[in-house]
Design an enzyme around this catalytic site. Structure first.
Site, PDB file in Angstrom:
ATOM      1  N   LYS A   1      83.251  58.467  65.158  1.00  0.00           N
ATOM      2  CA  LYS A   1      83.158  59.238  63.914  1.00  0.00           C
ATOM      3  C   LYS A   1      82.861  58.289  62.744  1.00  0.00           C
ATOM      4  O   LYS A   1      82.999  57.056  62.884  1.00  0.00           O
ATOM      5  CB  LYS A   1      84.464  59.989  63.672  1.00  0.00           C
ATOM      6  CG  LYS A   1      85.673  59.081  63.481  1.00  0.00           C
ATOM      7  CD  LYS A   1      86.979  59.873  63.462  1.00  0.00           C
ATOM      8  CE  LYS A   1      88.174  58.947  63.390  1.00  0.00           C
ATOM      9  NZ  LYS A   1      89.454  59.674  63.543  1.00  0.00           N
TER      10      LYS A   1
ATOM     11  N   TYR B   1      86.210  40.288  34.885  1.00  0.00           N
ATOM     12  CA  TYR B   1      86.571  41.436  34.033  1.00  0.00           C
ATOM     13  C   TYR B   1      88.058  41.466  33.751  1.00  0.00           C
ATOM     14  O   TYR B   1      88.881  41.210  34.639  1.00  0.00           O
ATOM     15  CB  TYR B   1      86.186  42.747  34.722  1.00  0.00           C
ATOM     16  CG  TYR B   1      84.724  43.076  34.639  1.00  0.00           C
ATOM     17  CD1 TYR B   1      84.116  43.314  33.410  1.00  0.00           C
ATOM     18  CD2 TYR B   1      83.960  43.169  35.787  1.00  0.00           C
ATOM     19  CE1 TYR B   1      82.769  43.637  33.335  1.00  0.00           C
ATOM     20  CE2 TYR B   1      82.608  43.491  35.721  1.00  0.00           C
ATOM     21  CZ  TYR B   1      82.020  43.717  34.492  1.00  0.00           C
ATOM     22  OH  TYR B   1      80.694  44.029  34.422  1.00  0.00           O
TER      23      TYR B   1
HETATM   24  C1  PLP Z   1      90.108  58.908  64.598  1.00  0.00           C
HETATM   25  C2  PLP Z   1      90.811  59.531  65.752  1.00  0.00           C
HETATM   26  C3  PLP Z   1      91.155  58.770  66.877  1.00  0.00           C
HETATM   27  C4  PLP Z   1      90.958  57.263  66.944  1.00  0.00           C
HETATM   28  O1  PLP Z   1      92.023  56.650  66.288  1.00  0.00           O
HETATM   29  P1  PLP Z   1      92.161  55.040  66.225  1.00  0.00           P
HETATM   30  O2  PLP Z   1      93.436  54.810  65.517  1.00  0.00           O
HETATM   31  O3  PLP Z   1      90.983  54.557  65.447  1.00  0.00           O
HETATM   32  O4  PLP Z   1      92.153  54.560  67.619  1.00  0.00           O
HETATM   33  C5  PLP Z   1      91.716  59.425  67.957  1.00  0.00           C
HETATM   34  N1  PLP Z   1      91.965  60.768  67.907  1.00  0.00           N
HETATM   35  C6  PLP Z   1      91.674  61.522  66.833  1.00  0.00           C
HETATM   36  C7  PLP Z   1      91.984  62.964  66.845  1.00  0.00           C
HETATM   37  C8  PLP Z   1      91.100  60.935  65.722  1.00  0.00           C
HETATM   38  O5  PLP Z   1      90.815  61.682  64.652  1.00  0.00           O
END
Ligand code: PLP
Length: 356
Positions: free
Chosen positions: A35, A252
Site C-alpha cells: 500500500k 530559519y
Molecule cells: C499496513 C497493514 C499491514 C502491514 O503492517 P506493518 O506494520 O507495516 O507490517 C498489515 N495489515 C494491515 C491491515 C495493514 O493495514
C-alpha cells in the site's frame, strides 16, 4: 551537475527481507503489503523485487489495477475492501480479494452481477476499534456470507494494536479465538511485528509491510538485529559551507546558536524532499562515511549539519540522510516519528536510482 539529492532503492534488500519473513513463518503464505506506493518505494519497482511473495496486499484499487495491468496474476487483497459497487464489480472481475469490515460491504455483495464472485477477508474488531465487525455480529454475517452465491471463500482477519510493544497481542488474540475457534476457515492476523514476535501464532496468510522495507516495527529493537536490510537510502551532498563565530545563528528562526566557532555544511535536502521538518538539532547524518548531526531548522530544500570536526567535508561531500549507513528508524525517532512515515514521505521530486 543537477541538484545532488537522490534515493537509492536496493532491490536485493527487498528480496532478502521477504526471505526473513518467510523464515519467520515458514508455513504461512505471504501477502507482501505494498500500500501507499509500496511505503514510498514505488509500487511496480517493489512488486518486481517481491514477486516471489504469494500475493500482494494493497489499499487503493487503482494501484491494484496497476499490478494486474503489469501482468501480476497473484492474489491481491484490498485491505479496506471496496468503497462502492463499481469497485466491487471491478474486484470481482479482476479477482481482488476484498476485506469486509462493515455491514455496508456485506450488503453490497448482493448487488454484484449474477455469476460474479469474490474472495472475502472478514475483518473482525478484536479491540483496536479502528475497522472490523464487532464479535457479536460475526456469527450472523458469517452465515450470510456462507449462504451467498457471490462469495467464493472466506478468510478471517484481524489486526493488532500493540503487537510492537509490551502489551502484545494476548487480549486481542483471546477475543479472536473466542469468535473463531470453532471455524475451520483460514486466518490472516499477522503484520510485521506479529510475524517477528509471535511466530507461533497461526496465520495462514501473513501481512508483512515495514519489515520488507527494512524498517523495524519495534521502538527498542534495531532492524539490523532482526536480520533486516535497509532498502531506501536517501543521499545528497554538501552544496555550501558556512563558518559560524560564537553567537552566530543558523537557519530559519535562528533556533540554533553556535556556542563556539563552528563549520556548517549546507545539504541539498529539505522537507519538500520528504525529510522530516520536525527533526531536531542533533538528528544524525553521515558525511563522507562519518556520523555527525543536523543543526537548526530543516527548511524546504536544505538542512544544515555540523562539520566542525570533519575538515575533509566540503562542497560536494556525499551525505547520507538515512538508509544503508544510518538507520531510518534512528532518524525517524529523532524526528518523533517512525520509519514508515519517512519512507512514505519521499517526495516525487527526488530521483530514484535502483540497485540490484
Ligand atoms: C499496513 C497493514 C499491514 C502491514 O503492517 P506493518 O506494520 O507495516 O507490517 C498489515 N495489515 C494491515 C491491515 C495493514 O493495514
Amino acid at each position: 551537475m543537477p541538484r545532488p539529492i537522490h534515493a537509492e532503492i536496493n532491490l536485493a534488500a527487498l528480496r532478502s527481507n521477504l526471505a526473513v519473513a518467510r523464515r519467520a513463518a515458514p508455513r504461512s503464505k505471504v501477502f507482501a503489503v505494498v500500500k501507499a506506493n509500496a511505503y514510498g518505494h514505488g509500487l511496480l519497482r517493489a512488486a518486481g523485487a517481491l514477486s516471489n511473495a504469494d500475493g500482494f496486499a494493497i489499499l487503493e484499487i487503482d494501484y491494484a489495477m496497476r499490478l494486474r495491468d503489469a501482468g501480476y496474476r497473484h492474489p491481491i487483497l484490498l485491505l479496506e475492501g471496496v468503497f462502492d459497487n463499481r469497485e466491487l464489480a471491478l474486484a470481482a472481475e479482476q479477482q481482488f480479494a476484498c476485506a469486509i469490515h462493515a455491514r455496508d460491504q456485506v450488503k453490497m455483495l448482493a448487488e454484484l452481477p449474477a455469476g460474479a464472485r469474490v474472495d472475502v477477508f472478514l475483518k473482525l474488531n478484536t479491540g483496536m476499534n479502528r475497522l472490523g465487525l464487532m464479535p457479536a455480529e460475526v456469527p450472523n454475517v458469517l452465515a450470510e456470507l456462507r449462504a451467498s452465491d457471490r462469495v467464493r471463500a472466506v478468510t478471517l482477519m484481524t489486526h493488532f494494536a500493540c503487537a510492537d510493544d509490551d502489551r502484545g497481542i494476548a487480549s486481542q488474540l483471546q477475543v479472536f479465538e473466542a469468535i473463531t475457534n470453532r471455524e475451520s476457515l483460514p486466518r490472516s492476523i499477522a503484520n510485521s511485528a506479529t510475524v517477528l514476535r509471535y511466530p507461533r501464532v497461526r496465520s495462514d496468510w501473513i501481512r508483512p509491510g515495514i519489515m520488507l522495507y527494512g524498517g523495524s516495527p519495534f521502538a527498542d529493537v534495531t532492524a539490523r538485529s532482526l536480520g533486516l536490510t535497509p532498502v531506501m537510502t536517501l543521499r545528497s551532498r554538501i552544496i555550501a559551507v558556512q563558518m559560524l563565530n560564537t553567537g552566530d545563528a543558523v537557519g530559519y528562526g535562528a533556533t540554533y546558536v553556535a556556542d563556539s566557532p563552528q563549520r556548517i555544511g549546507i545539504v541539498a535536502c529539505g522537507y519538500a524532499d520528504g525529510y522530516p521538518r520536525h527533526a531536531q538539532s542533533g538528528t544524525p547524518v553521515v558525511v563522507e562515511g562519518v556520523r555527525t548531526h543536523t543543526v537548526g531548522r530543516v527548511s524546504m530544500d536544505m538542512l544544515c549539519i555540523d562539520i566542525t570536526t570533519l575538515p575533509q567535508a566540503t562542497v560536494g561531500s556525499p551525505v547520507t540522510l538515512f538508509g544503508d549507513e544510518l538507520s531510518a528508524d534512528e532518524v525517524a525517532s529523532a524526528a518523533g516519528t517512525v520509519s514508515y512515515e519517512l519512507f512514505c514521505a519521499l517526495a516525487s521530486r527526488v530521483p530514484v536510482v535502483e540497485r540490484e
